[in-house]
Motif scaffolding. Structure first.
Motif, short mmCIF file in Angstrom:
data_model
loop_
_atom_site.label_atom_id
_atom_site.label_comp_id
_atom_site.label_asym_id
_atom_site.label_seq_id
_atom_site.Cartn_x
_atom_site.Cartn_y
_atom_site.Cartn_z
N PHE A 1 52.68 78.58 42.65
CA PHE A 1 51.79 77.78 43.49
C PHE A 1 52.21 77.91 44.95
CE2 PHE A 1 50.89 73.91 45.83
CZ PHE A 1 49.51 73.85 45.72
N ARG A 2 53.50 77.85 45.20
CA ARG A 2 53.99 77.94 46.58
C ARG A 2 53.62 79.28 47.20
NH1 ARG A 2 57.48 73.99 48.04
NH2 ARG A 2 58.61 75.33 49.48
N ALA A 3 53.72 80.36 46.41
CA ALA A 3 53.35 81.68 46.92
C ALA A 3 51.85 81.73 47.22
CB ALA A 3 53.73 82.76 45.91
N ALA A 4 51.04 81.18 46.33
CA ALA A 4 49.59 81.17 46.54
C ALA A 4 49.24 80.32 47.76
CB ALA A 4 48.88 80.64 45.30
N LEU A 5 49.96 79.22 47.96
CA LEU A 5 49.72 78.36 49.11
C LEU A 5 50.04 79.10 50.41
CD1 LEU A 5 48.96 75.60 50.24
CD2 LEU A 5 51.32 74.87 49.81
N ARG A 6 51.16 79.82 50.41
CA ARG A 6 51.51 80.61 51.60
C ARG A 6 50.44 81.66 51.90
NH1 ARG A 6 56.66 80.37 49.15
NH2 ARG A 6 58.02 78.95 50.28
N ILE B 1 45.78 56.40 37.90
CA ILE B 1 45.26 57.64 38.49
C ILE B 1 46.18 58.10 39.62
CG2 ILE B 1 43.37 58.64 39.83
CD1 ILE B 1 41.49 56.80 38.14
N ARG B 2 46.59 57.18 40.51
CA ARG B 2 47.49 57.56 41.61
C ARG B 2 48.79 58.16 41.07
NH1 ARG B 2 45.27 53.15 44.48
NH2 ARG B 2 46.66 51.68 43.48
N MET B 3 49.34 57.54 40.04
CA MET B 3 50.59 58.04 39.46
C MET B 3 50.40 59.44 38.89
SD MET B 3 51.83 54.44 37.69
CE MET B 3 52.65 55.27 36.36
N ALA B 4 49.29 59.65 38.19
CA ALA B 4 49.02 60.96 37.59
C ALA B 4 48.84 62.03 38.67
CB ALA B 4 47.79 60.89 36.70
N VAL B 5 48.12 61.69 39.72
CA VAL B 5 47.91 62.65 40.80
C VAL B 5 49.22 62.94 41.52
CG1 VAL B 5 46.78 62.98 43.03
CG2 VAL B 5 45.48 62.08 41.10
N ASP C 1 52.23 62.81 40.28
CA ASP C 1 53.03 63.66 39.39
C ASP C 1 52.52 65.10 39.41
OD1 ASP C 1 54.59 61.51 38.67
OD2 ASP C 1 53.63 61.22 36.71
N HIS C 2 51.21 65.26 39.42
CA HIS C 2 50.63 66.61 39.43
C HIS C 2 50.97 67.33 40.73
CE1 HIS C 2 47.89 69.85 38.47
NE2 HIS C 2 47.36 69.71 39.68
N VAL C 3 50.80 66.67 41.86
CA VAL C 3 51.11 67.29 43.15
C VAL C 3 52.59 67.65 43.23
CG1 VAL C 3 51.22 66.87 45.65
CG2 VAL C 3 49.17 66.24 44.36
N LYS C 4 53.46 66.76 42.77
CA LYS C 4 54.90 67.04 42.78
C LYS C 4 55.22 68.28 41.94
CE LYS C 4 59.34 64.86 41.73
NZ LYS C 4 59.99 63.64 41.20
N ALA C 5 54.61 68.36 40.77
CA ALA C 5 54.85 69.52 39.90
C ALA C 5 54.33 70.81 40.52
CB ALA C 5 54.19 69.30 38.54
N ARG C 6 53.15 70.75 41.15
CA ARG C 6 52.59 71.95 41.78
C ARG C 6 53.47 72.41 42.93
NH1 ARG C 6 50.70 75.04 39.38
NH2 ARG C 6 49.13 75.83 40.76
N LYS C 7 53.97 71.46 43.74
CA LYS C 7 54.81 71.81 44.88
C LYS C 7 56.11 72.46 44.43
CE LYS C 7 55.18 68.70 48.17
NZ LYS C 7 55.25 67.40 48.87
#
Length: 67
Positions: free
Chosen positions: A46-51, A29-33, A35-41
């Motif tokens: 996603f970066r525009a929505a985060l800003r 689960i940690r590995m999957a999360v 990977d997901h966070v890295k891909a979103r970043k």
């Protein structure tokens, strides 16, 4: 942080993957999360929505967006 709820079929599949990989379910689960966070970043949309989200939060707090 939070517990997760999985349906029985998905939980069984996850447990099987973990067993075959020789790792605890929590590590899978940690590995999957991670990977997901890295891909979103790395995703420009996603970066525009985060800003935008950060800007709204700053406005709500009465802070200058440039701060």
């Amino acid at each position: 942080m939070h517990g997760i709820r999985l349906d029985a079929e998905f939980a069984e599949a996850l447990a099987t993957v973990a067993a075959v990989d020789g790792k605890p379910v929590t590590e899978i689960i940690r590995m999957a999360v991670a990977d997901h966070v890295k891909a979103r970043k790395a995703d420009p949309r996603f970066r525009a929505a985060l800003r935008e989200h950060i800007g709204k939060a700053r406005r709500l707090l009465g802070e200058d967006e440039a701060a």
